[in-house]
Design an enzyme around this catalytic site. Structure first.
Site, short mmCIF file in Angstrom:
data_model
loop_
_atom_site.label_atom_id
_atom_site.label_comp_id
_atom_site.label_asym_id
_atom_site.label_seq_id
_atom_site.Cartn_x
_atom_site.Cartn_y
_atom_site.Cartn_z
N PHE A 1 -28.78 131.09 42.17
CA PHE A 1 -28.49 130.89 40.74
C PHE A 1 -27.02 130.51 40.52
O PHE A 1 -26.72 129.43 39.99
CB PHE A 1 -28.86 132.19 40.01
N ILE A 2 -26.09 131.35 40.98
CA ILE A 2 -24.66 131.08 40.75
C ILE A 2 -24.24 129.84 41.55
O ILE A 2 -23.56 128.95 41.04
CB ILE A 2 -23.79 132.30 41.12
N ILE B 1 -27.16 133.31 57.65
CA ILE B 1 -25.85 133.75 58.17
C ILE B 1 -25.98 134.95 59.11
O ILE B 1 -25.05 135.28 59.82
CB ILE B 1 -24.82 134.06 57.06
N TYR C 1 -26.68 149.71 47.29
CA TYR C 1 -26.09 148.39 47.03
C TYR C 1 -24.61 148.51 46.67
O TYR C 1 -23.74 147.88 47.28
CB TYR C 1 -26.87 147.73 45.89
N ASN D 1 -23.30 140.82 34.84
CA ASN D 1 -24.52 140.22 34.27
C ASN D 1 -24.34 138.78 33.80
O ASN D 1 -24.25 138.51 32.61
CB ASN D 1 -25.05 141.08 33.11
N LYS E 1 -41.13 146.06 28.99
CA LYS E 1 -41.07 147.45 29.46
C LYS E 1 -39.63 147.96 29.40
O LYS E 1 -38.74 147.40 30.05
CB LYS E 1 -41.58 147.54 30.90
N TYR F 1 -39.37 151.99 39.00
CA TYR F 1 -38.61 151.71 40.22
C TYR F 1 -38.99 152.59 41.41
O TYR F 1 -38.57 152.33 42.53
CB TYR F 1 -37.11 151.91 39.98
N TYR G 1 -34.29 156.44 41.86
CA TYR G 1 -33.56 155.54 40.98
C TYR G 1 -32.54 156.34 40.18
O TYR G 1 -32.73 157.49 39.85
CB TYR G 1 -34.53 154.82 40.02
N ARG H 1 -21.47 149.31 30.95
CA ARG H 1 -20.69 148.43 31.83
C ARG H 1 -19.86 147.49 30.97
O ARG H 1 -20.30 146.40 30.65
CB ARG H 1 -21.63 147.58 32.69
#
Length: 394
Positions: free
Chosen positions: A25-26, A81, A189, A218, A255, A335, A339, A345
């Site tokens: 995407f980026i 990679i 993560y 985001n 949801k 999830y 979670y 943020r």
């Protein structure tokens, strides 16, 4: 192309950029920007190139005589990679390496914590090492997740200090990184991303690596994530915006995990890419820096986001919204075990504003309209066909 100048008035020399994760995407938006507006060459490294095919394949003969204006300035190198000896050669050929490669979908942090840690820490190590050993500059993409939870989230719910920006605004050089307990695997993560940041910082301090770390908050826009069952796995769970888009396209209620009380800020991909281009072309101002890239003005709860998206989608699709547009679901149900979430943020923008003079421009409504128009145009027909398909009986 006229000579372009950096922020200090110096001519910008054409450079070769090794972009790892260029097919995402980026990466796809950054490649477009570099081809359209700069003289730089991109060595695009990824396992997929669907999102940049339009840059790689020649246009029809009637357009520019069958050649792109950027002909020869982008080359695709299909490699993983993890285990490819060609990677160091590509980094050596380049002036700058940009590493965008990552597993970055919250649903995976819980269910695939090992892949998440390996992808974000172990697989990124050779990139850092090759840049450091060969004296090459690195722009590494991290995440706003490294901040974890805000200090304010540990105060009692009714404590007035929760409203004090000192307790929730996230500053690159001052805010602590606060994660949940080890059994909350969602933090696998953030922890891997924080450790690679610390390693890059240490390479800079001890071995003189020229680096810039980007913490995206985001980034939203066309081509983000995937729509399950159309251009991604049927059982896949993308990030919140693509999840909600998927529900809207299918005419299903959105949801809301744990009532959608978490607060987030969203920035338009095209605004964010402007910031990245400033980092690429102003090494004297960007080297050694960590930059938040987000839009503090576009803050909403996830519930408010769902309501806005429902309204925007009705406008772009011409289809009336559902009578019950949202349903609540527990995080455990959505999830699985382990979670955890961060409450707010909100990026502090002082450093990027001072160093690069960058400010985001696009309001939330406009970026949702642009993104949902793209999603509707790209996926609506495919989803109608998928829904209409009879399911084979066993």
């Amino acid at each position: 192309m006229a000579t372009r100048l950096d922020l200090d008035g110096n001519p910008i020399k054409p450079m070769t950029i090794c972009m790892i994760g260029a097919g995402g995407f980026i990466g796809s938006h950054l490649c477009e920007k570099l081809m359209a507006e700069t003289p730089h060459t991109v060595l695009a490294v990824d396992v997929y190139n669907d999102k940049i095919k339009h840059l790689l394949e020649p246009p029809p003969p009637e357009q520019h005589g069958g050649r792109h204006p950027w002909d020869g300035r982008i080359q695709f190198h299909r490699l993983n990679i993890k285990n490819d000896s060609r990677l160091e050669g590509l980094i050596k050929m380049s002036d700058l390496t940009i590493n965008l490669a990552a597993i970055c979908t919250p649903a995976d942090y819980n269910t695939r914590p090992l892949d998440t840690i390996y992808s974000n820490f172990i697989d990124a190590l050779p990139v850092v090492k090759y840049c450091s050993e060969n004296g090459k500059r690195l722009i590494h993409f991290s995440t706003c997740e490294v901040y974890g939870k805000t200090i304010g989230s540990f105060l009692p719910k009714d404590n007035p200090l929760r409203q004090d920006p000192n307790f929730y605004v996230l500053k690159e050089d001052a805010s602590p990184c606060i994660f949940g307990p080890i059994e909350k695997q969602r933090w696998s993560y953030a922890c891997a991303k924080q450790l690679i940041e610390r390693l890059i910082y240490a390479e800079g301090a001890e071995n003189g690596l020229e680096f810039t770390i980007v913490r995206p908050f985001n980034w939203i826009g066309p081509r983000m994530d995937f729509i399950p069952g159309i251009d991604g796995p049927s059982e896949g769970v993308p990030r919140v915006l693509a999840c909600f888009s998927n529900n809207l396209l299918r005419g299903e209620p959105l949801k809301l995990v744990d009532g959608g009380q978490s607060q987030r800020t969203f920035v338009y991909i095209k605004d964010a890419i402007e910031a990245v281009l400033l980092m690429i072309e102003n090494p004297n101002r960007a080297n050694g820096q960590i930059f938040n890239v987000g839009n503090p003005n576009n803050e909403v709860t996830v519930r408010q986001l769902a309501e806005m998206m429902t309204e925007v989608y009705a406008k772009v699709s011409g289809e009336p919204p559902l009578v019950q547009p949202t349903i609540d679901i527990s995080s455990k149900e959505f999830y699985g075990e382990g979670y955890d979430d961060s409450d707010k943020r909100i990026p502090d923008m002082t450093i990027i504003n001072k160093q690069l003079g960058w400010n985001p421009k696009t309001p939330l409504w406009d970026l949702l309209e642009s993104t949902l128009t793209y999603q509707h145009r790209t996926y609506a027909e495919a989803i109608k066909r998928a829904i209409a398909k009879p399911v084979a009986s066993s």
